[in-house]
Structure formats: structure tokens, C-alpha cells
Design a protein around this motif. Sequence first.
Motif, PDB file in Angstrom:
ATOM      1  N   ASP A 186     -16.200  -5.082 -24.683  1.00 34.36           N
ATOM      2  CA  ASP A 186     -16.683  -7.109 -24.592  1.00 34.36           C
ATOM      3  C   ASP A 186     -15.338  -7.263 -26.033  1.00 34.36           C
ATOM      4  O   ASP A 186     -14.347  -6.063 -25.810  1.00 34.36           O
ATOM      5  CB  ASP A 186     -17.616  -7.430 -25.236  1.00 34.36           C
TER       6      ASP A 186
ATOM      7  N   GLU B 288     -18.530 -19.031 -14.768  1.00 31.29           N
ATOM      8  CA  GLU B 288     -18.728 -18.085 -13.594  1.00 31.29           C
ATOM      9  C   GLU B 288     -16.817 -17.963 -13.644  1.00 31.29           C
ATOM     10  O   GLU B 288     -17.181 -19.328 -13.017  1.00 31.29           O
ATOM     11  CB  GLU B 288     -19.490 -17.994 -12.981  1.00 31.29           C
TER      12      GLU B 288
ATOM     13  N   CYS C 117     -16.751 -13.018 -12.622  1.00 35.36           N
ATOM     14  CA  CYS C 117     -16.530 -12.778 -13.874  1.00 35.36           C
ATOM     15  C   CYS C 117     -17.337 -13.476 -14.758  1.00 35.36           C
ATOM     16  O   CYS C 117     -17.229 -14.575 -13.880  1.00 35.36           O
ATOM     17  CB  CYS C 117     -14.069 -11.913 -14.243  1.00 35.36           C
ATOM     18  N   LYS C 118     -17.215 -13.251 -15.948  1.00 35.62           N
ATOM     19  CA  LYS C 118     -18.556 -14.230 -16.732  1.00 35.62           C
ATOM     20  C   LYS C 118     -17.169 -14.425 -18.126  1.00 35.62           C
ATOM     21  O   LYS C 118     -16.865 -13.573 -18.560  1.00 35.62           O
ATOM     22  CB  LYS C 118     -19.316 -13.811 -17.185  1.00 35.62           C
TER      23      LYS C 118
ATOM     24  N   MET D  35     -16.582 -12.459 -23.353  1.00 39.01           N
ATOM     25  CA  MET D  35     -15.950 -11.963 -21.776  1.00 39.01           C
ATOM     26  C   MET D  35     -16.640 -10.039 -22.066  1.00 39.01           C
ATOM     27  O   MET D  35     -16.122  -9.882 -22.912  1.00 39.01           O
ATOM     28  CB  MET D  35     -14.947 -11.622 -21.539  1.00 39.01           C
TER      29      MET D  35
ATOM     30  N   VAL E 128     -22.280 -20.242 -20.125  1.00 37.20           N
ATOM     31  CA  VAL E 128     -21.646 -19.055 -19.889  1.00 37.20           C
ATOM     32  C   VAL E 128     -20.733 -19.723 -18.336  1.00 37.20           C
ATOM     33  O   VAL E 128     -21.275 -20.383 -17.294  1.00 37.20           O
ATOM     34  CB  VAL E 128     -22.934 -18.279 -19.021  1.00 37.20           C
TER      35      VAL E 128
ATOM     36  N   VAL F 210     -18.082 -16.217 -21.815  1.00 40.18           N
ATOM     37  CA  VAL F 210     -19.032 -17.085 -22.643  1.00 40.18           C
ATOM     38  C   VAL F 210     -18.337 -17.682 -23.614  1.00 40.18           C
ATOM     39  O   VAL F 210     -17.845 -17.496 -24.463  1.00 40.18           O
ATOM     40  CB  VAL F 210     -19.961 -15.733 -22.738  1.00 40.18           C
TER      41      VAL F 210
ATOM     42  N   CYS G  59     -13.143 -16.871 -11.342  1.00 41.92           N
ATOM     43  CA  CYS G  59     -13.192 -16.220 -10.159  1.00 41.92           C
ATOM     44  C   CYS G  59     -11.803 -16.351  -9.301  1.00 41.92           C
ATOM     45  O   CYS G  59     -11.147 -17.544  -9.745  1.00 41.92           O
ATOM     46  CB  CYS G  59     -13.870 -16.748  -8.519  1.00 41.92           C
TER      47      CYS G  59
END
Length: 127
Positions: A3, A55, A78-79, A93, A53, A81, A57
Amino acid sequence: MFDYTVATDKSMNDAIESIKESLEDEGFGILWMFDMKEKLQEKELEFQKELRVLEVCNPQEAQRVLNENQMAGYFLPCKIVVYEDNGQTKIGMPKPTALISLLNDDNMKLFAKDIEDRLISCIDKSK
């Protein structure tokens, strides 16, 4: 390392707004934001930590990656946080390079490295 995470002095909401702006500058958008605390409490489960979270893009990059290898769809979007840890807001991430390495595809590793560098830049700008 799996991460990339940074600490910020910003509040959760300010950090989210800041990451949203830096993502837009890179052509990424937030598709969805999931409030883990709210969802767990909605299910009558005890959870007091703030954790969201996002998400994210970039449609052109998603198309490019998926045209190369559809298995990349397992890692999209992709995430990022945003969460509170001992009174401090953190933004992090999972690294796209760590995830995509599971495919054993050298071309995909290059795509992932580019995306990772751009997302790290967005996170750093948001601190």
C-alpha cells in the motif's frame, strides 16, 4: 510494500474534497464512495471508526488496460481509502503494481506503474 498511505492534518471531509480535486486534475473521477461506518451501523453492527472507500477511475486508462488484458477487470476500479486512525486522517490505496503483479504480465506492470505514480501524486497533493 502493498500500500501507499499518508497522514494529513485535514478533516475527513476536507481530505475527501481535496483528493477529489486532485483526481479530477489527472482525469480520474470518483465513481462511488462507500461509508463503511454508516453501512455497518445500518446493519446494526458496532463500528465507530470513520472509513470511506472511494472507487476511482479514469475511463481512457480503464479502456486501455482492459484492451490489453481483461483480467485487469478484477482490480478495477482503483480504490482510495480515507480513514481516521488515532485521531489523525489518513489517505491510502493498495498499489496497482502490487495487485497487477498477480497477472504475471509485464505489459500490465507498465500500465499499473503509470497509474500508481499518478494516483500517488494525487494523494500527495491532497495531504
